[in-house]
Design an enzyme around this catalytic site. Structure first.
Site, mmCIF file in Angstrom:
data_model
loop_
_atom_site.group_PDB
_atom_site.id
_atom_site.type_symbol
_atom_site.label_atom_id
_atom_site.label_comp_id
_atom_site.label_asym_id
_atom_site.label_seq_id
_atom_site.Cartn_x
_atom_site.Cartn_y
_atom_site.Cartn_z
ATOM 1 N N ALA A 197 2.625 -1.271 14.119
ATOM 2 C CA ALA A 197 1.266 -1.332 14.691
ATOM 3 C C ALA A 197 0.283 -1.633 13.563
ATOM 4 O O ALA A 197 -0.772 -1.045 13.461
ATOM 5 C CB ALA A 197 0.916 -0.026 15.401
ATOM 6 N N LYS A 218 -7.811 -9.239 7.424
ATOM 7 C CA LYS A 218 -7.974 -9.899 8.730
ATOM 8 C C LYS A 218 -8.956 -9.140 9.628
ATOM 9 O O LYS A 218 -9.660 -9.743 10.429
ATOM 10 C CB LYS A 218 -6.613 -10.012 9.439
ATOM 11 C CG LYS A 218 -5.712 -11.058 8.817
ATOM 12 C CD LYS A 218 -4.420 -11.201 9.603
ATOM 13 C CE LYS A 218 -3.483 -12.151 8.866
ATOM 14 N NZ LYS A 218 -2.217 -12.362 9.548
HETATM 15 N N1 LIG Z 1 5.472 -14.950 10.085
HETATM 16 C C1 LIG Z 1 4.168 -14.863 10.040
HETATM 17 O O1 LIG Z 1 3.443 -15.829 10.250
HETATM 18 C C2 LIG Z 1 3.530 -13.523 9.737
HETATM 19 C C3 LIG Z 1 2.163 -13.350 9.981
HETATM 20 C C4 LIG Z 1 1.592 -12.108 9.700
HETATM 21 C C5 LIG Z 1 2.388 -11.067 9.173
HETATM 22 N N2 LIG Z 1 3.711 -11.285 8.938
HETATM 23 C C6 LIG Z 1 4.560 -10.209 8.408
HETATM 24 O O2 LIG Z 1 4.424 -9.073 9.238
HETATM 25 C C7 LIG Z 1 4.546 -7.868 8.479
HETATM 26 C C8 LIG Z 1 3.411 -6.910 8.782
HETATM 27 O O3 LIG Z 1 2.187 -7.503 8.425
HETATM 28 P P1 LIG Z 1 0.794 -6.710 8.682
HETATM 29 O O4 LIG Z 1 -0.278 -7.626 8.292
HETATM 30 O O5 LIG Z 1 0.784 -6.120 10.042
HETATM 31 O O6 LIG Z 1 0.952 -5.523 7.606
HETATM 32 P P2 LIG Z 1 0.196 -4.107 7.585
HETATM 33 O O7 LIG Z 1 -1.101 -4.192 8.278
HETATM 34 O O8 LIG Z 1 0.273 -3.669 6.181
HETATM 35 O O9 LIG Z 1 1.135 -3.144 8.495
HETATM 36 C C9 LIG Z 1 2.372 -2.672 8.018
HETATM 37 C C10 LIG Z 1 3.202 -2.085 9.157
HETATM 38 O O10 LIG Z 1 4.484 -1.712 8.614
HETATM 39 C C11 LIG Z 1 4.686 -0.318 8.802
HETATM 40 N N3 LIG Z 1 5.407 0.216 7.644
HETATM 41 C C12 LIG Z 1 5.192 -0.069 6.341
HETATM 42 N N4 LIG Z 1 6.085 0.594 5.569
HETATM 43 C C13 LIG Z 1 6.859 1.321 6.413
HETATM 44 C C14 LIG Z 1 7.961 2.198 6.220
HETATM 45 N N5 LIG Z 1 8.451 2.477 4.995
HETATM 46 N N6 LIG Z 1 8.555 2.755 7.306
HETATM 47 C C15 LIG Z 1 8.081 2.473 8.544
HETATM 48 N N7 LIG Z 1 7.053 1.638 8.788
HETATM 49 C C16 LIG Z 1 6.442 1.075 7.734
HETATM 50 C C17 LIG Z 1 3.305 0.277 8.945
HETATM 51 O O11 LIG Z 1 3.410 1.527 9.577
HETATM 52 P P3 LIG Z 1 2.266 2.655 9.366
HETATM 53 O O12 LIG Z 1 1.167 2.295 10.298
HETATM 54 O O13 LIG Z 1 2.935 3.926 9.704
HETATM 55 O O14 LIG Z 1 1.864 2.578 7.909
HETATM 56 C C18 LIG Z 1 2.620 -0.814 9.780
HETATM 57 O O15 LIG Z 1 3.036 -0.729 11.135
HETATM 58 C C19 LIG Z 1 4.596 -8.304 7.021
HETATM 59 O O16 LIG Z 1 5.936 -8.282 6.596
HETATM 60 C C20 LIG Z 1 4.100 -9.737 7.036
HETATM 61 O O17 LIG Z 1 4.709 -10.500 6.020
HETATM 62 C C21 LIG Z 1 4.288 -12.502 9.219
#
Ligand SMILES: NC(=O)c1ccc[n+]([C@@H]2O[C@H](COP(=O)([O-])OP(=O)(O)OC[C@H]3O[C@@H](n4cnc5c(N)ncnc54)[C@H](OP(=O)(O)O)[C@@H]3O)[C@@H](O)[C@H]2O)c1
Length: 279
Positions: free
Chosen positions: A127, A66
């Site tokens: 974040a 993205k």
């Molecule tokens: N409903 C919807 O339409 C929609 C749309 C978009 C996304 N989502 C969902 O939102 C979530 C995040 O998406 P994203 O695109 O932001 O993903 P991303 O860019 O990969 O970010 C992942 C986030 O999760 C944290 N994280 C991952 N593993 C962790 C752990 N073991 N302990 C603590 N924090 C952890 C990361 O922290 P760090 O920075 O410390 O790594 C970061 O803040 C996903 O589950 C996705 O399916 C839903």
């Protein structure tokens, strides 16, 4: 044939094709097809060119591209230039324009449950890539009173705060609206607590924040952007405490709805049948 794609890596899990192909059929776009494609960063430029050449009609972009796709598009509306997070590509006047329908999708998902954004205290956990859209909803479209932000990697939360602090004045919000908390630190009691991390995608995963004080604030809403599984441990614990809960299914549906409308000019139907497709 009008071809549409969702691109990402991995992409096998994406439910976008099921949804968009259902709508194409329902609304008699019989010459349109929506597919998923796993891509690498090096493929992004070509995808944008294919939209320009009319080989592809429209594209959704998901994790982890993205932000990266922003560097290849021709233009973007103001709010996307700010977040640099693009989830929908559309060809307009021979240019490939990058939109983000997550922001609006998130907002509608709350509003259709009579949840008003104004003067609310919110606690955003995470974040990552989607978090700027959630922050943007609360600032640009909403007007929250206070936003607590906590991420395992604190520097990423600080980076987001730095960007959004500059925008607060534009939206008549106080300059100390956004406050960073340490990971797993307690915030004051908020109206909405939202998990934007990917913790919970796997069934046994759990955030270790202490939310026991919310036993005394039953009306607080716990919102998890994850919709598969339907109920993460974050939501399960909130339900057991008697708090309100919501998963990310309706946000996902609305972001897709808005993209479909941009591509076709048609507002696709959201009914029980389409909601069930995502179960
Ligand atoms: N409903 C919807 O339409 C929609 C749309 C978009 C996304 N989502 C969902 O939102 C979530 C995040 O998406 P994203 O695109 O932001 O993903 P991303 O860019 O990969 O970010 C992942 C986030 O999760 C944290 N994280 C991952 N593993 C962790 C752990 N073991 N302990 C603590 N924090 C952890 C990361 O922290 P760090 O920075 O410390 O790594 C970061 O803040 C996903 O589950 C996705 O399916 C839903």
């Amino acid at each position: 044939m009008n071809k549409y794609l969702v691109i990402g890596n991995p992409i096998a899990h994406s439910l976008s094709p099921v949804l968009h192909n259902y709508w194409f059929k329902k609304h008699s776009f019989l010459d349109s097809i929506y597919e998923k494609k796993e891509v690498e960063k090096k493929d992004l430029k070509k995808i944008v060119e294919q939209i320009k050449n009319d080989e592809i009609k429209g594209v959704n972009v998901t994790v982890p591209f993205k932000r990266e796709i922003f560097d290849f598009i021709d233009s973007a509306p103001h709010e996307v230039q700010f977040t640099k997070s693009v989830n929908t590509l559309v060809k307009e006047n021979n240019k490939v324009v990058g939109y983000n329908t997550d922001q609006e999708g998130f907002k509608i998902s709350l509003e259709e449950n009579d949840w008003n954004f104004k003067n609310k205290k919110v606690f955003i956990i995470g974040a990552g890539g989607v978090t700027p859209s959630i922050l943007s909803s609360f600032i640009r479209l909403g007007g929250a009173e206070k936003i607590y932000l906590s991420n395992r990697t604190r520097s990423k939360a600080e980076e987001l705060k730095k960007i959004w602090d500059k925008a607060l004045g534009i939206y008549q919000m106080k300059k100390d609206t956004i406050e960073i908390l340490d990971w797993e630190e307690k915030s004051e009691l908020c109206d909405l607590i939202i998990n934007t991390t990917s913790v919970g995608l796997k069934k046994d995963e759990k955030l270790n924040f202490d939310f026991s004080d919310y036993n005394n604030k039953k009306e607080a809403l716990f919102y998890d952007l994850i919709y598969n599984p339907k109920e993460t441990n974050f939501l399960k614990d909130a339900r057991k405490r008697g708090n309100k809960t919501m998963n990310g299914k309706m946000m996902f549906l609305w972001q897709a709805h808005l993209a479909f409308k941009m591509w076709t000019g048609v507002s696709p139907i959201i009914d029980e049948e389409v909601i069930k497709l995502l179960d």
